[in-house]
Write a protein that holds these residues in place. Sequence first.
Motif, PDB file in Angstrom:
ATOM      1  N   ALA A  72       2.350   0.534   6.386  1.00  0.00           N
ATOM      2  CA  ALA A  72       2.957  -0.232   5.302  1.00  0.00           C
ATOM      3  C   ALA A  72       4.383   0.258   5.110  1.00  0.00           C
ATOM      4  N   ASP A  73       5.356  -0.567   5.508  1.00  0.00           N
ATOM      5  CA  ASP A  73       6.758  -0.168   5.441  1.00  0.00           C
ATOM      6  C   ASP A  73       7.348  -0.611   4.102  1.00  0.00           C
ATOM      7  N   GLU A  74       7.402   0.298   3.168  1.00  0.00           N
ATOM      8  CA  GLU A  74       7.901   0.013   1.827  1.00  0.00           C
ATOM      9  C   GLU A  74       7.302  -1.281   1.277  1.00  0.00           C
ATOM     10  N   PRO A  75       5.983  -1.318   1.140  1.00  0.00           N
ATOM     11  CA  PRO A  75       5.329  -2.588   0.803  1.00  0.00           C
ATOM     12  C   PRO A  75       5.637  -3.052  -0.613  1.00  0.00           C
ATOM     13  N   LYS A  87      12.797   5.881   8.855  1.00  0.00           N
ATOM     14  CA  LYS A  87      11.374   5.651   8.584  1.00  0.00           C
ATOM     15  C   LYS A  87      10.900   4.362   9.259  1.00  0.00           C
ATOM     16  N   SER A  88      11.665   3.286   9.041  1.00  0.00           N
ATOM     17  CA  SER A  88      11.246   2.020   9.646  1.00  0.00           C
ATOM     18  C   SER A  88      11.260   2.106  11.155  1.00  0.00           C
ATOM     19  N   VAL A  89      12.290   2.740  11.698  1.00  0.00           N
ATOM     20  CA  VAL A  89      12.385   2.837  13.159  1.00  0.00           C
ATOM     21  C   VAL A  89      11.167   3.570  13.716  1.00  0.00           C
TER      22      VAL A  89
HETATM   23 MG   LIG Z   1      13.217   0.721   6.287  1.00  0.00          MG
END
Ligand SMILES: [Mg+2]
Lengths: 343, 749
Positions: A244-247, A44-46
Amino acid sequence: MLEIKDLKTNFNTYDGVVKALDGVNLSIKDGEIFGLVGETGSGKSVTAYSVLKLLPKTAEIVAGKIILNGEDITDATEDRLRQIRGGEIGIIFQDPLSALNPVMTVNEQVGEILVLHQDAEINKLAYEKEIPVYKSEKWKSSPGVEFTIMAICISFISLFTMIGQFTFGLPFLFVIGIMFLRDYLQKEVPESALDLMVIEALSRVKLPNPKQIASSYPHELSGGMQQRVMIAMALAGKAKMLIADEPTTALDVTIQAQILQLIKDIQKEENMSVLLITHDLGVVAETCEKVAVMYKGKIVEEASVDQIFTNPQHEYTKALLNAIPKGGKERLKVPEIGEAGAI
Amino acid sequence: MKLWIYVLRRLALTIPVLLGVTIITFCLSYGMGDPLAPYVTEKTTPEQYEILEEKLGVNDPIQVQYVTYLRNVITFDWGYSKVINQDVSEALRDKFAATLELSILAFIVAVGTAIPLGIFSSIRQNRWEDHSIRLFALAGSAIPIFWFALFLQYFFTINFPDWEIVGRRDILFWEITDPIEIKTNFLLIDAIAAGSWPHFLDALKHLILPATVLAYGSMATIIRLMRGNMLDVLGQDYIRTAKSKGLTENQVTYKHGAPNAMIPTVTLLGMGFAGLINGSVLTETIFTWPGLGAWAITAMRSLDVSAILAYTLFSAFLYIIANLIVDILYAFLDPRVELGGHSSIAEMLVVSLSILMLLVTFLSINVAVWFGLLILISLIFLGSVAIGKRLWENPDDLWIVFLFSGTLFVVLSILSGFFMTIIYVSTFVYILYLGYSWKDVKEGLAPKFDEFKRAVYQIKRNPLTILGLFLVLSLLSIAIFAPWLAPPSETQRDPMRMEEHFEFNYNHQPPCYFSCTAESGEEDGYILGSTDRGYDIYYGIVWGSRTSLDVAVKVVFTGTFIAVVIGAVSGYYGGRVDDIVMRITDVFIAIPGLVLALAIIAVTGDNSIEMLMYSLIIVWWPGFTRVIRAEALRIRKLPYIEAAKAAGASDFRIIFKHVLPNCITSIIVIATMDMGGIVLSLAALGFLGFGGGADLAEWGKLVSFGQDDILKGEWWSFFFPGLAVALWALGFYLLGDGVRDILDPKQRN
Ligand SMILES: [Mg+2]
Ligand SMILES: Nc1ncnc2c1ncn2[C@@H]1O[C@H](COP(=O)(O)OP(=O)(O)OP(=O)(O)O)[C@@H](O)[C@H]1O
């Protein structure tokens, strides 16, 4: 708004090539909150970093297209990318404390992005109100410089005293004196246009007492406040999209809810698009309209939130749904946002 | 306001350390020969002698002597230096300016070039720019300062015969031809004050060479630090945030990266300063710079005790002040530092007692003696009560007492001579113990094994590490095969003595390399040339490798032994034990290493190679201990250690089975690096004429033989032995660096 087509990203490590993304397809419309869920390590982050090319040097986008408002930005130049970063797409991260620069004040960090993307606005404001554009005495806000000078002066004075030549230390003493006096002389510094804009950006994310927060360092704020500062920063450049990456992962439960509510509110006000990355289906249910499920570098299912919960297609999605504790949805019922100062 | 409290607190905390340093210097003076010697001449009558004895208090009890010494120290009555016929405190003031001028310039050059280079190297990581900067930095640490200095001198005498390579100024020009007033004794400033360009140029011309030499070593350290910190910082989340704002690569690096990387670099600048003091001893001696360092060496060679002690004490002062400034600077650079920080009761007690002690000393010696004894007795009493209470409550901890007495015994046996046997035996027993409880150990170590496998794999891929390994192995084989590579002559009783090597020697022979013919005979066929005394340089280098190996192995082994035991216990338990150990190491670290080693050797008057080893051990253990302690502190918080504790494993078992094997990475890295570092110190001491007889095969000594021949254009006698030192150090540094890069997960990519 944003379209990702068959994106493939690899990491070159000592242990060989890691295929982090293996053909990701996503499409996010204007004014939509789009959820991206998946277990840890699913990529997901990538995906998020690939869009803005924020990947580490060992990573490489090997295939695929990224299209922003009809413009192919896969091979965008460095200059164009810099306009997009912060100007068209803002991004916030999981751990706000480590995502903020520990040695710069909130004011400097938010101000920086304003100068980059809102320079015309700042100048206009300064012209209208007849105030300075930027801070008139910039170095005052950085105690590092000030005290370095002070320490150097003190060491010179002590050295000269040691060799019995105190008179040579006098100029340095003079410098120290001036630095102390300056604090008194400069009490009445007019606020600059940049300061005003920073304070405005901070009040947009409902931070109490934005003036005081502007002059603090990140470690002096609570986790919730730090994440609000991050959001303020991501949006300060008038970006039309927020990633928003796992905010909320690093925050505790009540604050999680407040931050999610804030994102929802702002999204509505500005009609932004939001890509909300999380591993919590409960959050998705509360916040998003559409959702994609990611597994081992691929999107395995994409549907509206209702569909996912009532009629999941993919085995992995079903497994994910079963993993939610009973009443998980109730637990995340967003409470009324009270005094923001309660954070 | 907070700021001043912080500064005052740091200032107060230095007082106990300074007291500790005076105890060390006092012990040095007490352990040495006749304190009257500087004052006695042939003409001294017995009556005068008695008056002197009376005045200097030689016959007083030791505590009275110490307090008297302390009072003399704080009233700046530091005795009389016989080598320069001057009061020590006056001499300090006169010579300090010369040293300071040199050091400041060197420091500015070092910091000014090292920080940009470090940053540049980090943003070009693993490209050719990075590799060359790293090699440049590594060479700076590995090349002996004195060798570099001689090299420059040689180069300048050959290419610029007019360039004066010694001294601070052209005396004829400054005093006779065109005299100007010397007020500050900072010649550059004086020249500016007099508005004279030629004087300024002359002073600068004399400054350049020594300043370059002095700067290079510190520059190397700072480059490596800055590069490492930068790499660390560039991997942080806030750098990604900065990029996501749309800043350019350069803005990210210099605005967000560099200031953060500067913080840990600054904390270590204090250590860099100690390096400058060490270096100035050598630099000033070689360039006959009229500063403190050169004076100290002259004093040491002729046993001028007050000067030696004063210099030692003064270096410690400087070092402590430098660290104070660095600490304050650090607090300002990093907004996260808690300026408030509350003092513990113990800390306040120690500080206020130290201050009281100084005050009382100043007022009355007798009262101070009683006061000091009282403190000492009550400290010992309180200490034993605390220890007794703890042991009463946890009888299991009795083993620490045994451990410390064991360590004490080992250290004492070091001093009595048969220490290597003990250390080898205890290492062997410990390895047996590990093997015996292998199952437990293995569990915690499993990840380490993977690391080692990875390490071996990566060593194969890293050319620099391979180079290091190659250098180390070749030098080791030279040491092992010395009798075949350079057979001693038949009449020689001791192969280490070069004087005995040939009965008839030709001096000043140039090297003949591989074309040494048989018909010219052994006597004039010197493969690498001969020195002014006719010593065979090739022979000296080959056998000198044995001296280096011997000293390095013994010092590293013993130092590691002491450090591992004390560091692991101190870090694992924390609290009081840790406090005490740390304060003791503080005191030792406060005195720059080379200075302390020199002072120990000079003051004991024992110029044997053994004494040199002991002094190196004394200098080396505190640094080691600190690293091991930090590791132990970190390890004791690891989950599986907590689990072992919860499962009821005793502290003894945990420390020896889990904590120590876990420190193995750091131990290996430090030990490898210090194998190089110790040979550098050994060579520096040898170069200055300390350690072993004058004809002992030792690299530093060989270099010093060549020193005087430089003006004649004879380069071989300083060049080859110095090269051997540099290659040795480079080999071990490369190896250690490679191993660390690989085993440190942060560096992995
Ligand atoms: Mg991540
Ligand atoms: N710097 C890196 N070097 C090597 N591989 C990486 C790196 N960063 C990520 N990866 C790989 O990419 C894959 C996806 O990682 P990513 O961080 O996108 O996961 P994620 O879905 O965000 O997980 P989480 O929920 O834990 O944040 C991981 O399996 C990991 O192996």
